[in-house]
Design a protein around this motif. Structure first.
Motif, mmCIF file in Angstrom:
data_model
loop_
_atom_site.group_PDB
_atom_site.id
_atom_site.type_symbol
_atom_site.label_atom_id
_atom_site.label_comp_id
_atom_site.label_asym_id
_atom_site.label_seq_id
_atom_site.Cartn_x
_atom_site.Cartn_y
_atom_site.Cartn_z
ATOM 1 N N ILE B 158 -3.220 20.007 10.000
ATOM 2 C CA ILE B 158 -2.184 20.217 11.010
ATOM 3 C C ILE B 158 -1.442 18.908 11.177
ATOM 4 O O ILE B 158 -2.050 17.871 11.451
ATOM 5 C CB ILE B 158 -2.801 20.642 12.350
ATOM 6 C CG1 ILE B 158 -3.598 21.941 12.171
ATOM 7 C CG2 ILE B 158 -1.728 20.816 13.409
ATOM 8 C CD1 ILE B 158 -4.281 22.396 13.438
ATOM 9 N N GLY B 240 2.083 24.181 18.191
ATOM 10 C CA GLY B 240 1.409 22.906 17.942
ATOM 11 C C GLY B 240 1.304 22.582 16.470
ATOM 12 O O GLY B 240 0.448 21.782 16.067
ATOM 13 N N GLY B 241 2.137 23.212 15.637
ATOM 14 C CA GLY B 241 2.089 22.954 14.205
ATOM 15 C C GLY B 241 0.891 23.570 13.509
ATOM 16 O O GLY B 241 0.597 23.256 12.366
ATOM 17 N N ALA B 242 0.177 24.457 14.189
ATOM 18 C CA ALA B 242 -1.071 24.993 13.638
ATOM 19 C C ALA B 242 -0.941 26.440 13.178
ATOM 20 O O ALA B 242 -1.937 27.057 12.814
ATOM 21 C CB ALA B 242 -2.189 24.882 14.673
ATOM 22 N N ALA B 243 0.266 26.995 13.161
ATOM 23 C CA ALA B 243 0.417 28.400 12.751
ATOM 24 C C ALA B 243 -0.113 28.593 11.343
ATOM 25 O O ALA B 243 0.125 27.767 10.460
ATOM 26 C CB ALA B 243 1.888 28.801 12.813
ATOM 27 N N GLU B 245 -3.186 28.518 10.343
ATOM 28 C CA GLU B 245 -4.473 27.857 10.051
ATOM 29 C C GLU B 245 -5.589 28.844 10.353
ATOM 30 O O GLU B 245 -6.302 28.745 11.343
ATOM 31 C CB GLU B 245 -4.602 26.573 10.863
ATOM 32 C CG GLU B 245 -3.628 25.501 10.443
ATOM 33 C CD GLU B 245 -3.879 25.013 9.006
ATOM 34 O OE1 GLU B 245 -5.041 24.786 8.637
ATOM 35 O OE2 GLU B 245 -2.899 24.903 8.244
#
Lengths: 384, 384
Positions: B158, B240-243, B245
């Protein structure tokens, strides 16, 4: 590249109208001078636009309040946006209930009506109920059909852009129903059909817990769970309108085929049998161990569905609504499990609008359509 | 509302420059007359813009071809976009390999280099390898660092918007690494860091199987699976930039805790142990029943992960890439299972770019940045 060149005087007039209308909606009762200052337009331009808007019925001269502060000379004319120039209707068609809301062009709700309906009712019977509820709310609010600018309809299922239900297993006779067309028969204004969870997320963003969030997932739990998502503040429908239809996920997780799940004797939580689910939860509260185990499985399944959504979309906020929003203690297990499995767990909260979420979203979708027609000018945002 | 009013002559100049540059990129070697016709701008305006672009080094007069058809009089001057006016560098930092690609401003790849690296290498060692590969590809292509307009970097984990790795369990010492800052030391141009699966989906949309699709999920399988998504043609990074994951999903599906999964004796497919996975797949091919069972579990897990993404996002297309793209027969089970569980199953295809996908995406991200600077004008699209 075409729009970089040339100029279009009618476009310019539309832009100026939209700018003045925006300014009027934002202010109380501005004067021409106020409007000139706020919009940056010249006074003759503002005067021309106001004249046109008054003719179109969208603006009225506001009557000065009695007893206000008196100043020398003739008081400046003041204007107001006529929120009563048009009305919006939002309709929720659910398994147990049909509900309708009416608002003016400012989105303030001025009337509501609802009727219970059996979850085994045919599509025709359900649509009859829609007509009754609609007539009821219009009568109560004194709004005529000709004054409606748009009607939003929200229901379970995957909805095509033309308002046809592509797939809807939650309601009898729903799959394949030309719902938009059927409801359109009762209205002259546009009818917009949307999935219920999609409508709910729009509602929470508008008037609920997600006001300040642009990346939101709304989980409509209770029946086979569905979800609606906002990404960057915009509804994410998916390529085929099926985004968030996560009902099948738990079947994968458990490595079970649907037919096996439905026939399992220790699995009383048939996802579509809301009544049975409610009974099981009541039994669990009274201390029944087998029911408690079923409740645990239900919560576990909900956690799994929500986690899948959270991992795929990474929202800022997850809103739990629908039937599960009434459950005690569904939130804490969800938060705990999400913090275990998500790399960046989202906030998890209950719906603020509760049972009003879906109808409120349908109303907002109708309002969006009306505002687009009123305010939208190519290259400008329709909302502020 | 501010941008609806007023006029900005420097903005107008920028718009005109962007329009002419766009037209130049689209055409072969247009004349001033061609550019006037295509852009709708006046001849003096085009002349002025071209003069400025030549001064900036972005446009050159093209040399007329010898032996071309001769016409009476002096031939009209022709111009071309100088793709060599700037270069882009795309870097992939993977568990086993560091790779780099170089292109001109047209995005055509003019050089590539790569080096193996141990999956146990420290972050410092891995960054050393990045410097070696970078120096190598720049030397081979004869591109100087000062001519680079942007550098794109793609790696597992991430990634924060500032280029810091928030979480990256696939590479030793990766979590918390200020990767953008570290790589920035070697360059004067902007360095942009992106998650590897995100870069890969951008690449497939640019030069791969997803050219005609705007709603795409790229599943980077092999290590703990990650996914990158395009929604309406735009990269969806998540709040949060985690799509995407989704590595933790299968743990939920199986109702297992991670520590239990790792210690299970019948579970040789530790998601991070690529070598072990490869061996197990080889054993399965030779007829080993236990290995075949493990392969089945692996495919089942991949199906589950992809189904979760498909249900949440409803993409038009799912691209399978990374390590699983090399597996025989991973596609058919995926398609079969997705058609069982998804209400509207997406198309499922293998990556076209294969091991080049991540570096190609990194390059495209650098090119996007350069094009934004070259072409972007507020209110106009940066890409055609």
């Amino acid at each position: 590249m075409g729009r970089l060149t040339g100029g279009d005087p009618s476009l310019l007039r539309r832009i100026n109208s939209a700018v003045v209308l925006h300014a009027l909606r934002g202010a109380g009762s501005p004067t021409l001078t106020d409007l000139t200052r706020v919009t940056g337009l010249s006074r003759p331009t503002v005067e021309g636009v106001i004249e046109g808007l008054i003719e179109a019925g969208l603006v009225a001269e506001s009557v000065p309040e009695e007893g206000g502060t008196r100043r020398q000379g003739r008081p400046a004319r003041r204007f107001r946006f006529r929120v009563e120039a048009g009305h919006l209707l939002g309709i929720e068609i659910g398994p147990h209930r049909v509900a309708a809301l009416v608002s003016g062009l400012d989105g303030r709700i001025i009337g509501a009506a609802s009727r219970d309906v059996s979850d085994t009712a045919s599509a025709d019977d359900r649509l009859d109920r829609v007509r009754v509820v609609t007539a009821d709310v219009l009568r109560r609010t004194g709004v005529s059909r000709s004054n409606l600018r748009a009607v939003g309809v929200a229901c379970p299922g995957i909805v095509e852009t033309d308002g046809t239900v592509r797939l809807g297993v939650a309601l009898p006779g729903w799959t394949g129903l030309a719902l938009g067309q059927r409801i359109q028969r009762s209205f002259r204004c546009p009818v917009l059909v949307e999935n219920d969870a999609n409508a709910a997320v729009v509602a929470e963003h508008w008037k609920g817990v997600a006001k300040d969030c642009d990346d939101v997932v709304f989980v409509l739990a209770g029946l086979s769970p569905g979800a609606g998502s906002l990404i960057n503040g915009r509804l994410h429908r998916g390529f085929g309108g099926a985004a968030g239809e996560i009902g099948a996920l738990h079947l994968l997780g458990r490595q079970l085929r649907p037919e096996r799940l439905l026939s399992r004797t220790d699995e009383p939580l048939h996802p579509l049998d809301e009544q049975a689910v409610t009974e099981v939860f009541a039994m669990a509260k009274k201390g029944d161990a087998r029911a408690q185990a079923a409740v645990d499985r239900y919560v576990q399944r909900l956690v799994h569905d929500v986690a899948a959504l959270a991992l795929a979309l990474d929202p800022e906020l997850v809103v739990i609504g629908g039937w599960a929003a009434g459950l005690d203690g569904v939130l804490e297990p969800l938060r705990n499990e999400l913090s275990r499995y998500c790399l960046r767990p989202p906030r998890v909260v209950l719906s603020l609008l509760r049972e009003a979420a879906v109808a409120t979203g349908a109303l907002r979708i109708a309002l969006d359509h009306a505002e687009e027609e009123l305010f939208a000018v190519e290259g400008t945002a329709a909302r502020d």
